[in-house]
Design an enzyme around this catalytic site. Structure first.
Site, mmCIF file in Angstrom:
data_model
loop_
_atom_site.group_PDB
_atom_site.id
_atom_site.type_symbol
_atom_site.label_atom_id
_atom_site.label_comp_id
_atom_site.label_asym_id
_atom_site.label_seq_id
_atom_site.Cartn_x
_atom_site.Cartn_y
_atom_site.Cartn_z
ATOM 1 N N PRO A 117 0.262 22.276 24.978
ATOM 2 C CA PRO A 117 1.120 22.886 23.974
ATOM 3 C C PRO A 117 0.352 24.005 23.271
ATOM 4 O O PRO A 117 -0.792 23.819 22.886
ATOM 5 C CB PRO A 117 1.404 21.733 23.008
ATOM 6 C CG PRO A 117 1.134 20.490 23.780
ATOM 7 C CD PRO A 117 0.044 20.842 24.753
ATOM 8 N N GLU A 118 0.976 25.152 23.152
ATOM 9 C CA GLU A 118 0.370 26.283 22.461
ATOM 10 C C GLU A 118 1.131 26.515 21.157
ATOM 11 O O GLU A 118 1.991 25.726 20.792
ATOM 12 C CB GLU A 118 0.413 27.521 23.372
ATOM 13 C CG GLU A 118 -0.300 27.295 24.703
ATOM 14 C CD GLU A 118 -0.318 28.542 25.580
ATOM 15 O OE1 GLU A 118 -0.120 29.655 25.049
ATOM 16 O OE2 GLU A 118 -0.528 28.401 26.794
#
Ligand SMILES: [Zn+2]
Length: 292
Positions: free
Chosen positions: A11-12
């Site tokens: 996840p960014e």
């Protein structure tokens, strides 16, 4: 081809921001009535029972984000910093017998929030009021969507560096929250090759890259993130950004701008997708582009 599945996308910023947006209304103003940490690795080296006990009775003031950290701030001034790493997620409507549940939070309104994590790389860290800013300050640069993320800041961070620009922008102290996916997308939008030495970009290119980093991240937030690997939103929904990538995960497919097949190289130890034609300026192609 690089086995990207073993390096599952993490996840960014857009994914963590989506988690924050959905978690905030459920948690803000609520008290953690009961907390159970089922997997000690989540809070290592701290004692899971001790951390759970400390969290009980804490009332949530705000659910924020810094880089890829979810920051649950309490009225006491403490904060719980959660890093989802590869497969962490919060669920507001959890399954009763989720084998990947690592922690359970019961709120004072009767709601249960479950933290699940298949690969178990996620971390929780409870920090005292005076510890929060110093902890984040040494790890993260400015937020790319805030006004302090200027071309001057980005240029200063890259000046004199011979590392590939891709590696430079993945440094969380340069662009907090940027990861492999959105870095590739931003470089494609800017027409900059991932292997260009960071210090060789001219002012116009740095300015362009600043704009495209912001645009790529905003696009991801608008699509509620990309659903790859095990990313799930707190309400159980998925994101749709994966359907709109220009280069990430599109090896061999035609470039949306020029039709050239998307290629892949490695930069800073990470697989990097790019268009060999649109992103060719300023690079020695014989050196950086694998020949067929
Ligand atoms: Zn192209």
């Amino acid at each position: 081809m690089v086995a990207e599945t073993t390096l599952a996308p993490v996840p960014e910023l857009p994914e963590v921001e989506t988690v924050r947006t959905e978690l905030a209304p459920a948690m803000t103003g609520r008290t953690f009535e009961r907390v159970e940490i089922l997997d000690g690795r989540l809070v290592a080296p701290d004692d899971p029972r001790g951390v759970a006990a400390e969290l009980e009775g804490e009332r949530v003031d705000r659910v924020g984000r810094r880089g890829k950290y979810l920051v649950i701030s309490f009225e006491s001034g403490r904060a719980l910093l959660c890093h989802l790493r590869m497969t962490g997620s919060f669920l507001l409507e959890p399954d009763d017998a989720d084998p990947y549940a690592r922690a359970v939070i019961e709120l004072d309104d009767g709601r249960t929030v479950v933290y699940r994590d298949i690969r178990r790389f996620g971390t929780w860290r409870l920090l005292e009021p005076g510890e929060i800013e110093p902890y984040l300050a040494v790890r993260l640069g400015v937020e790319p969507l805030e006004s302090r993320f200027t071309a001057a800041w980005l240029g200063a961070r890259m000046a004199g560096r011979r590392a590939p620009v891709k590696a430079a922008i993945l440094d969380q102290r340069t662009v907090a929250g940027l990861g492999n996916i959105y870095a590739d997308e931003a470089l494609w939008r800017a027409g900059i090759h991932p292997l260009r030495p960071a210090g060789n970009l001219d002012a116009a290119e740095v300015g362009r890259l600043r704009r495209t980093i912001r645009a790529a991240l905003r696009h991801g937030i608008a699509r509620q993130g990309a659903t790859l690997s095990d990313y799930r939103r707190p309400n159980g929904g998925t994101g749709s950004m994966q359907n709109e990538f220009h280069v990430y995960g599109r090896l061999g497919e035609p470039c949306d701008r020029c039709g050239t097949p998307i290629a892949k190289t490695r930069a800073g130890g990470r697989g990097s997708a790019f268009c060999p034609r649109c992103q060719a300026a300023g690079v020695d192609l014989a050196y950086v582009t694998p020949r067929k």
